[in-house]
Design an enzyme around this catalytic site. Structure first.
Site, PDB file in Angstrom:
ATOM      1  N   GLU A 255       0.816  -1.284  -0.099  1.00 17.77           N
ATOM      2  CA  GLU A 255       0.001   0.038   0.023  1.00 17.77           C
ATOM      3  C   GLU A 255       0.803   1.159   0.103  1.00 17.77           C
ATOM      4  OE1 GLU A 255      -3.038  -0.276  -0.538  1.00 17.77           O
ATOM      5  OE2 GLU A 255      -3.696  -1.977   0.326  1.00 17.77           O
ATOM      6  N   CYS A 289      -2.670   8.840   2.896  1.00 20.31           N
ATOM      7  CA  CYS A 289      -2.144   8.446   1.488  1.00 20.31           C
ATOM      8  C   CYS A 289      -3.431   8.593   0.434  1.00 20.31           C
ATOM      9  CB  CYS A 289      -1.718   7.019   1.293  1.00 20.31           C
ATOM     10  SG  CYS A 289      -2.613   5.801   1.976  1.00 20.31           S
TER      11      CYS A 289
END
Ligand code: ADP
Length: 486
Positions: A255, A289
Site C-alpha cells: 500500500e 495516502c
C-alpha cells in the site's frame, strides 16, 4: 502524564513469543504537539527481529491447525477489548501521533472493525470443487494460510494499518511479526497487550520496535522463515522492499503513496464538494495516502469553489490534539512542516497564490494551518509530489476530457474523487479514472467492507472486504485420480 484508565496499556518492550522483551538500547518516543517525552522504547536490532520471525514460524502451524471457529472466537475477544479500551488507545495515539482525539477514537473504531470483520471471515475461507476433465478424476481447491507474515507499518495510522494486516493474517491461520514506525510504537504495543489478554497464543502476534528501519527491514524481507511481506508506506521505500523480497520469492502486498485528484465539475453540488474536500484534504493534517492532492476545478465554478473552500478552511481549529474542539493537530515533525512550506514556496514562485494558511510558528514548528493555493498547474512540484500536509492546490480545467487527462497524468493510482450531478459523467469518470478507489460525490471512501488498495506505483493487493483474506491465503489444488466409476 497520559492519564490512562488502564496504565498497563503503556508498554515499552518488544512483544515476542508471548513475552515482553528488552533490547540492548532504547529510544525516545515524543509527543509531536509539544515534544514531551512519552516513553523510552526497546530499540530492537536485527538479532531480536530474527527472534520474532522464528517465534512466528514456531507458532504458526498450531495456530493454523485450530478450527476456524476457535481462531474466530479469539479474534472476536481481541475486537471486544479494542472497543472497550477505545479511549485509552485513542489517548496513546493522539499523544504519539498528534491527530485530534476525535480522529484517534474514530481510528480505534476503524482499526477494531477489521478485527471484527476478519473474525467473521475466518469461518468462510471456502475452497471449491471443479468439474474434472475425465471420469476417473476429482478436482478440489483448498485455501491454506500463506504461513509467516512480516509487516512494516507507517506512523499516520498507528493502529488501523496494523489491524488491517494482522486481522486477515490471523484469520487465515498465519502468524505475524509487525514492525511499527519508530515514531508511533506505543499504539502497536498496546495492541499486543490486548492481543495477549484476548488469548492469542504466544508467537502468533509479535511486535518489534526499533529505529533501524533498514536493518530490521532486511531481516523481515529476506529471512527464509518469512513467507509473506506486507508494507504500507512510501513508494520509494516500497520499491526497495519489493526488490529485497525477490531473493526468497516472498508474496508481497504494497500500500504505497498516492496523488489523488479531486475533480469538481460546474454542475456539482458545491456544498457537498466543499464538505468532501475538507474531509478528504485536511483529515490527519493532510497526512493520509488517500488525501486529495490536486483539486481540479472546472472554470465556471473555480472562483466560487476557491472562496467557499477558503471560508471552510479558515474555520478549522488548529491546536494540540487533546484540546477540546481541535480539528487539525500538529504535523508529525518539524521537517514535515518545513517540506510542505518548501513545496508551497516553489508553487508561489511559479505564479500560484496563497489565499489562506501557512506555517503557524506561534503554536510550534510542527504546526501548519489549512492552506488553499490558486493558480496551480499540473507540472508544479506540489501537484506532482504527494504533499502529505494540509495544502489544497487548485488547478482549473475546461472540459471532461481535460479533467480526465490531468487526473490520470501521474504514476500513482491510489484514490480519486469526482463531483458532478450528471449521472452519465459520474459513471464515465468512475470507469476511466486510473485509480484503485474512486469516490463519486463522496470524500471519505475507506471502510472495512470495501477493498482498499491502489494500482500503478501505488502498489498491489487489497486490504479489508471479502478480498482482504486472499492476501494471506494460498490456493492449493488436489487432483484425485483412479476413481472407480463402476
Ligand atoms: P513515511 O514517509 O510515511 O514515513 P516511509 O516509507 O519512509 O513513509 O515509512 C513507512 C515505514 O517504513 C515506517 O515504518 C518506516 O520506519 C519504514 N521504513 C523506512 N525506510 C525503510 C527501509 N529502508 N527499510 C524498511 N523499512 C523502512
Amino acid at each position: 502524564m497520559l492519564n490512562l484508565k488502564d496504565s498497563a496499556l503503556l508498554k515499552s518492550q518488544c512483544y515476542i513469543d508471548g513475552t515482553w522483551w528488552d533490547a540492548n538500547s532504547r529510544f525516545d518516543v515524543r509527543n509531536p504537539a509539544n515534544g514531551q517525552l512519552l516513553a523510552e522504547v526497546a530499540d530492537a536490532d536485527p538479532a531480536l527481529t530474527e527472534r520474532a520471525a522464528l517465534a512466528a514460524q514456531k507458532a504458526q502451524k498450531n495456530w493454523a491447525a485450530k478450527p476456524a471457529a476457535e481462531r474466530s472466537a479469539i479474534l472476536r475477544r481481541w475486537y471486544e477489548l479494542l472497543v472497550s479500551h477505545q479511549q485509552d488507545l485513542a489517548c496513546l495515539m493522539t499523544a504519539e501521533q498528534g491527530k485530534p482525539l476525535a480522529e484517534s477514537r474514530a481510528e480505534v473504531t476503524y482499526g477494531a472493525s477489521f478485527v471484527e470483520w476478519f473474525a467473521e471471515e475466518a469461518k468462510r475461507m471456502y475452497g471449491d470443487t471443479i468439474p474434472a476433465p475425465s471420469a476417473d478424476k476429482r478436482i478440489l481447491v483448498l485455501k491454506q494460510p500463506v504461513g509467516v507474515v512480516a509487516a512494516i507499518t507507517p506512523w499516520n495510522f498507528p493502529n488501523a494499518m496494523i489491524t488491517r494486516k494482522a486481522a486477515p493474517a490471523l484469520a487465515a491461520g498465519c502468524s505475524i511479526v509487525v514492525r511499527p514506525a519508530e515514531l508511533t510504537p506505543l499504539s502497536a504495543l498496546a495492541l499486543a497487550e490486548l492481543a495477549e489478554r484476548a488469548g492469542i497464543p504466544p508467537g502468533v502476534f509479535n511486535v518489534v520496535t526499533g529505529t533501524n528501519a533498514k536493518a530490521m527491514g532486511e531481516v523481515l524481507t529476506q529471512h527464509p522463515a518469512v513467507d509473506k511481506f506486507s508494507f504500507t508506506g512510501s513508494t520509494a521505500v516500497g520499491k526497495q522492499l519489493i526488490a529485497q523480497c525477490a531473493g526468497t520469492v516472498k508474496r508481497v502486498s504494497m500500500e504505497l503513496g498516492g496523488n489523488a485528484p479531486f475533480i469538481v465539475f460546474d454542475d456539482a453540488d458545491l456544498d457537498a464538494a466543499v464538505k468532501g474536500a475538507i474531509a478528504s484534504k485536511y483529515r490527519n493534517a493532510g497526512q493520509t495516502c488517500v488525501c486529495a492532492n490536486r483539486f481540479l476545478i472546472q472554470e465556471g465554478i473555480y472562483d466560487e469553489f476557491a472562496e467557499r473552500l477558503v471560508a471552510a478552511a479558515k474555520g478549522l481549529k488548529v491546536g494540540h490534539g487533546l484540546q477540546e474542539g481541535v480539528q487539525i493537530g500538529p504535523m508529525i515533525h518539524a521537517q514535515a512542516a518545513t517540506r510542505v512550506e518548501q513545496l508551497v514556496q516553489d508553487a508561489l514562485a511559479q505564479g500560484a497564490k496563497r489565499l489562506t494558511g501557512g506555517p503557524l510558528q506561534d503554536l510550534g514548528d510542527n504546526f501548519y494551518a489549512p492552506t488553499v493555493l490558486t493558480g496551480v498547474s499540473n507540472g508544479m512540484a506540489i501537484a506532482e509530489q504527494e504533499i502529505f500536509g494540509p495544502v489544497a492546490p487548485l488547478i482549473s480545467f475546461k472540459d471532461e476530457a481535460q479533467a480526465l487527462a490531468l487526473a490520470n497524468d501521474t504514476e500513482m493510482g491510489l484514490a480519486a474523487y469526482c463531483y458532478s450531478r450528471d449521472i452519465g459523467r459520474i459513471y464515465r469518470m468512475g470507469e476511466r479514472l486510473q485509480f484503485g478507489m474512486v469516490g463519486l460525490n463522496e470524500g471519505i471512501i475507506s471502510n472495512v467492507t470495501a477493498p482498499f488498495g491502489g494500482i500503478k506505483a501505488s502498489g498491489n493487493g487489497r486490504e479489508g472486504s471479502k478480498y482482504g483474506l486472499d492476501e494471506y491465503t494460498e490456493i492449493k489444488y488436489l487432483c484425485l485420480g483412479g476413481i472407480d466409476n463402476a
